[in-house]
Motif scaffolding. Structure first.
Motif, short mmCIF file in Angstrom:
data_model
loop_
_atom_site.label_atom_id
_atom_site.label_comp_id
_atom_site.label_asym_id
_atom_site.label_seq_id
_atom_site.Cartn_x
_atom_site.Cartn_y
_atom_site.Cartn_z
N CYS A 12 0.84 -1.19 0.00
CA CYS A 12 0.00 0.00 0.00
C CYS A 12 0.88 1.25 0.00
O CYS A 12 2.07 1.20 0.31
CB CYS A 12 -0.98 0.00 1.17
SG CYS A 12 -0.23 0.36 2.74
N CYS A 13 0.27 2.35 -0.37
CA CYS A 13 1.01 3.60 -0.53
C CYS A 13 1.48 4.11 0.84
O CYS A 13 0.71 4.18 1.79
CB CYS A 13 0.08 4.63 -1.19
SG CYS A 13 0.77 6.28 -1.20
N PRO A 14 2.76 4.44 0.94
CA PRO A 14 3.29 4.93 2.23
C PRO A 14 2.63 6.25 2.66
O PRO A 14 2.59 6.54 3.85
CB PRO A 14 4.77 5.14 1.96
CG PRO A 14 5.06 4.58 0.63
CD PRO A 14 3.77 4.41 -0.11
N LYS A 15 2.11 6.99 1.69
CA LYS A 15 1.53 8.30 2.05
C LYS A 15 0.06 8.19 2.39
O LYS A 15 -0.38 8.70 3.42
CB LYS A 15 1.70 9.27 0.86
CG LYS A 15 3.13 9.75 0.69
CD LYS A 15 3.18 11.22 0.30
CE LYS A 15 4.61 11.69 0.07
NZ LYS A 15 4.98 11.60 -1.37
N CYS A 16 -0.73 7.56 1.50
CA CYS A 16 -2.18 7.61 1.69
C CYS A 16 -2.81 6.23 1.95
O CYS A 16 -4.03 6.11 2.08
CB CYS A 16 -2.86 8.28 0.50
SG CYS A 16 -2.91 7.22 -0.96
N GLN A 17 -2.00 5.18 2.01
CA GLN A 17 -2.49 3.82 2.31
C GLN A 17 -3.37 3.20 1.22
O GLN A 17 -3.91 2.12 1.43
CB GLN A 17 -3.26 3.79 3.64
CG GLN A 17 -2.43 3.24 4.80
CD GLN A 17 -1.37 4.22 5.28
OE1 GLN A 17 -1.69 5.29 5.75
NE2 GLN A 17 -0.12 3.86 5.14
N CYS A 73 2.71 2.38 -8.74
CA CYS A 73 2.13 3.70 -8.51
C CYS A 73 0.92 3.59 -7.59
O CYS A 73 0.22 2.58 -7.59
CB CYS A 73 1.67 4.31 -9.83
SG CYS A 73 3.04 4.58 -10.94
N CYS A 74 0.69 4.63 -6.86
CA CYS A 74 -0.47 4.67 -5.97
C CYS A 74 -1.75 4.69 -6.81
O CYS A 74 -1.83 5.39 -7.82
CB CYS A 74 -0.40 5.91 -5.09
SG CYS A 74 -1.81 6.04 -3.98
N SER A 75 -2.74 3.91 -6.39
CA SER A 75 -3.98 3.82 -7.16
C SER A 75 -4.86 5.06 -6.97
O SER A 75 -5.80 5.29 -7.71
CB SER A 75 -4.76 2.56 -6.78
OG SER A 75 -5.01 2.57 -5.40
N ALA A 79 -5.01 11.28 -7.12
CA ALA A 79 -4.65 12.55 -6.50
C ALA A 79 -3.30 12.48 -5.78
O ALA A 79 -2.62 13.49 -5.60
CB ALA A 79 -5.73 12.98 -5.52
N CYS A 80 -2.90 11.26 -5.40
CA CYS A 80 -1.69 11.10 -4.57
C CYS A 80 -0.43 11.02 -5.44
O CYS A 80 0.55 11.70 -5.19
CB CYS A 80 -1.84 9.86 -3.71
SG CYS A 80 -0.36 9.39 -2.83
N ALA A 81 -0.50 10.14 -6.47
CA ALA A 81 0.58 10.02 -7.45
C ALA A 81 1.95 9.64 -6.88
O ALA A 81 2.98 9.94 -7.46
CB ALA A 81 0.68 11.30 -8.28
N THR A 82 1.95 8.98 -5.75
CA THR A 82 3.22 8.50 -5.20
C THR A 82 3.66 7.25 -5.99
O THR A 82 2.83 6.45 -6.38
CB THR A 82 3.06 8.12 -3.72
OG1 THR A 82 2.59 9.26 -3.02
CG2 THR A 82 4.35 7.62 -3.11
N SER A 83 4.96 7.12 -6.21
CA SER A 83 5.44 5.88 -6.83
C SER A 83 6.59 5.30 -6.00
O SER A 83 7.22 6.02 -5.22
CB SER A 83 5.88 6.15 -8.27
OG SER A 83 7.01 6.98 -8.26
ZN LIG Z 1 -0.98 7.34 -2.20
#
Ligand SMILES: [Zn+2]
Ligand SMILES: [Zn+2]
Ligand SMILES: [Zn+2]
Ligand SMILES: [Zn+2]
Length: 797
Positions: free
Chosen positions: A613-618, A629-631, A634-638
């Motif tokens: 899961c995404c470290p920023k938004c889970q 990539c984050c699903s 809006a977050c766009a973390t990779s």
């Molecule tokens: Zn995210």
């Protein structure tokens, strides 16, 4: 483990690559008979291969080494002094397996082991070991010690008269010896025992009988008249797509027994070793499957009876040892190292022909040569059962049936299981051929041929006459044996059935037992082999010793095919991984689960649940490539897949360390470490990840060892949620977790929740294991105990 050791596989592969192309072609197209003949030719000119194989065997020695015995005994004594009786017990057993039978040393091993057994409260077994020590010539001067132990044991068992008799013998012995000083402490103990005995006689305890009457309802079982070991509600069918298969001929309820079959043959897998306490040393102090389970009947070992000839085979009783010797082990014993080197499949193949007997083996091999097309391609050429029945049930009906059209769990049925001769890769067939031929040559060289071919008395066979030359040509009879063995090794790839048990992990002294399924043995079950595969099966298989029981895992209506899962279950693996694993069976699975996943192209639930899961938004991380990539758009973390996988591995290492801390009794540190792991995992694993559940389960275990039942229950409930999600609410896995929760609630006197949990666990476990299983009995006992609790305790909850 199933196949030969890697080095021998490598040699076979190099040999294959170096063969003349013409010979390779002939081998590729060869029948089993020709393959054996060509294999003999190849090995005859390659003496260095046989020498190399012999060299490899030195790594898996199975002979008795008295110097190892004394070392194990010392290790055992050390553990005993530390009060670790379970570890001492195992080490004394290892020591006994290396001592020569009938030697005073082996009797000392048994005597020492009896002391550990007494401490562990296994009084009956303790007496058996004392009797064993006495029969193996236990030194007279040490006898008082053992007699005292015997008296204590009898006392604990409430056999007062026997205890008194032993004490009388002991007294007269001590008086006779005269050397009072050495016996001083013993005399003190003796008088203590006599006082105890006097007390017991005054107020005899009520006999500790079973407070029975808790048996479940009797199972519905009527055996099929045409298929041995199968329920009468099944029928054997055949069609071109599915081959032989079993179909329900009546509606069946969940939990109903469908097949109860004793393995035709089974061989214990050497298996992974379990760490015993103790440092790094010259000999391995760890307990392997061979130390933990009977070589013949697979019962769990407490005080094993070692084989008279090797240090490998250990038995639950003298009876099992004698029977195994008679049936197969007299032939296998001198070949122990070779069998371990060539792998379990070769071993199963050898034991199969030994159990079948040479007459039956040669009859069926002979038949397979003489145009019995059914044998070459049984599924393709045979007629449906109904026609066979009309034709008077001839043997040309359904393959494997006897002349009266009955399908039995026999060698004939086993012989007709599909070897898929044409579908194995030529390299694999070559490896199997070489291994089988090498094994048969060794049988001949060790003078064991007579034992294989006839039913000679064991005395005659115990002194094998060794042949002068090892490079001798195989006799025609041994070539027949080799051909049958090659068939069995190839059959095993599709038809080997793993016998699994739930094995207790860790120290095993906690109130809550952690169990994991382990592969115990590899076996042939001719009737069970009639079941086809599905990744979402409607049955469940369980084992007791060497017998298998198949139960309906859900209601099955009349006309439905009965299916079981060969390994890759849809809950545990994605369709691509499942199809990969199923390749070994030479078919593509078309079960509803596979079709749905393949056709819809939908992501399997497995991959979603076990995702990063995404470290920023889970949110869930996606992507097939190296970068995920984050699903959440809006977050766009990779993040890089490798990096996340690396973190996962680190995490698993940390969890291992925490469990190690728990094992050495540092529970508080283990908790700290696990909580830290949980925090860390939360930042990159999906909350439904299996590992998240495992950590909850471990935490529950640690709290249970500390007696913090409420904490333990809290963590276990979370673990159960995740297990349910992955394996389903009525799966075996969920059943086991509920069983653990019941134990924890029971220990914590949480009466009403314990009762409802017991009920849920019963509902699931009785479907998978039947009402008579050990776990069901234990649940019944807990329930009985809870209902007898006095009111004041009940009010506390
Ligand atoms: Zn995210
Ligand atoms: Zn046994
Ligand atoms: Zn042996
Ligand atoms: Zn499938």
């Amino acid at each position: 483990m199933a196949l030969p050791v890697a080095e021998w596989q490598g040699r076979a592969a190099r040999l294959w690559a170096a063969l003349e192309p013409a010979l390779r072609e002939r081998l590729e197209a060869a029948s089993l008979q020709d393959a054996v003949r060509l294999g003999c030719d190849v090995l005859r000119s390659k003496e260095e291969e046989e020498a190399a194989l012999e060299q490899l065997c030195h790594r898996a020695p199975t002979d008795k080494k008295p110097e190892a015995a004394s070392w194990y005994r010392e290790q055992g004594n050390w553990e005993f002094k530390q009060g670790r009786y379970q570890a001492a017990l195992r080490l004394y057993s290892k020591a006994a397996s290396h001592e020569l039978p009938g030697s005073p040393e082996v009797s000392v091993c048994f005597a020492n082991r009896s002391a550990a057994l007494l401490h562990l409260g296994h009084f009956e077994v303790c007496l058996e070991d004392i009797a064993r020590a006495e029969s193996h010539g236990y030194p007279d001067r040490l006898l008082p010690k053992v007699l005292l132990r015997k008296a204590e044991c009898l006392l604990c068992l409430g056999r007062l008269q026997d205890a008194q008799d032993v004490l009388r013998v002991l007294e007269s012995k001590i008086a006779l010896d005269g050397a009072m000083t050495t016996h001083l402490t013993r005399l003190q103990k003796l008088s203590q025992l006599k006082v105890k005995l006097g007390e017991k006689e005054k107020c005899p305890e009520p006999a500790r009988g079973e407070h029975g009457g808790t048996q479940g309802e009797p199972e519905i079982w009527e055996e099929n008249s045409r298929i041995s070991g199968a329920s009468s509600s099944l029928s054997l069918s055949f069609d071109a797509d599915r081959g032989r298969h079993l179909v329900a001929s009546q509606d069946m309820v969940a939990g109903q027994s469908l097949v109860k079959e004793e393995a035709f043959v089974s061989v214990l897998c050497p298996g992974d070793s379990l760490a015993l306490q103790g440092g790094d040393t010259a000999w391995d102090t760890r307990a392997t499957n061979a130390d933990l389970y009977c070589h013949r009947c697979l019962r769990q070992l407490l005080a094993s009876v070692p084989c008279q000839g090797c240090s490998y085979a250990k038995y639950c009783s003298q009876d099992c040892a004698d029977r195994a010797w008679q049936q197969y082990h007299r032939t296998e014993c001198p070949l122990g190292a070779l069998l371990l080197t060539l792998g379990v499949f070769c071993h199963v193949a050898l034991r199969t022909v030994l159990l079948a007997g040479f007459a039956e083996v040669s009859r069926l091999v002979e038949m397979s040569h003489h145009g019995d097309r059914n044998l070459q391609n049984p599924e393709g050429s045979c007629k449906p059962l109904s026609e066979a029945a009309d034709a008077g049930g001839g043997s040309r009906g359904v393959p494997g049936c006897d002349s009266r059209g009955r399908y039995q769990s026999s060698y004939q049925a086993l012989f007709h299981l599909l070897p898929h001769t044409e579908q194995h890769s030529p390299e694999h067939k070559f490896l199997c051929t070489l291994s089988v031929v090498a094994l048969c040559k060794q049988l001949q060289a060790a003078g064991l041929e007579a034992a294989v071919l006839s039913q000679e008395s064991p005395q005659q066979c115990s002194k094998p006459k060794t042949c002068e030359k090892t490079s001798e040509e195989l006799s025609p009879e041994l070539k027949t044996v080799a051909e049958a063995m090659l068939r069995h090794v190839l059959q095993l790839q599709c038809n080997a059935q793993a016998i699994t048990v739930m094995q207790e992990m860790g120290p095993g002294d906690g109130a809550v037992v952690d169990k994991k399924p382990v592969r115990l043995a590899t076996a042939f079950f001719p009737v069970l082999s009639l079941l086809n595969h599905s990744c979402c099966p409607n049955t469940s298989v369980s084992f007791s010793g060497t017998s298998a029981t198949v139960r309906a895992a859900q209601p099955i209506s009349s006309g439905q095919e009965v299916l079981h899962c060969y390994g890759p279950h849809w809950c545990r693996l994605r369709v691509a991984e499942r199809q990969q694993l199923l390749k070994q069976y030479f078919f593509e699975c078309r079960c509803p689960a596979c079709l749905q996943e393949l056709e819809s192209g939908a992501k399997s639930v497995v991959s979603i649940r076990n995702s990063f899961c995404c470290p920023k938004c889970q949110a869930q991380m996606q992507g097939k490539e190296d970068t995920l990539c984050c699903s959440n758009e809006a977050c766009a973390t990779s993040a890089s897949r490798d990096q996340l996988s690396g973190r996962l591995q680190d995490l698993q290492q940390q969890i291992k360390k925490a469990l190690e801390l728990l094992r050495v009794g540092k529970a508080d540190q283990a908790i700290k470490m696990l909580l830290k792991c949980q925090m860390d995992a939360g930042t990159f694993l999906s909350p439904e990840h299996l590992l998240m559940g495992e950590m909850e389960d471990h935490l529950a275990q640690v709290y249970a060892t500390l007696g913090k039942w409420q904490e333990a229950a809290r963590h276990l409930r979370k673990s159960i949620e995740i297990v349910e999600m992955h394996h389903g609410p009525s799966s075996v896995e969920t059943g086991h977790e509920l069983f653990k929760l019941a134990q924890i609630l029971f220990n914590g006197f949480a009466v009403s929740e314990a009762l409802s949990t017991i009920q849920r666990a019963e509902g699931i476990l009785s479907v998978h294991f039947g009402p008579q299983s050990a776990q069901m009995q234990e649940l019944q006992e807990m329930k009985a105990c809870l209902s007898e609790l006095p009111r004041n305790i009940l009010q506390r909850t």
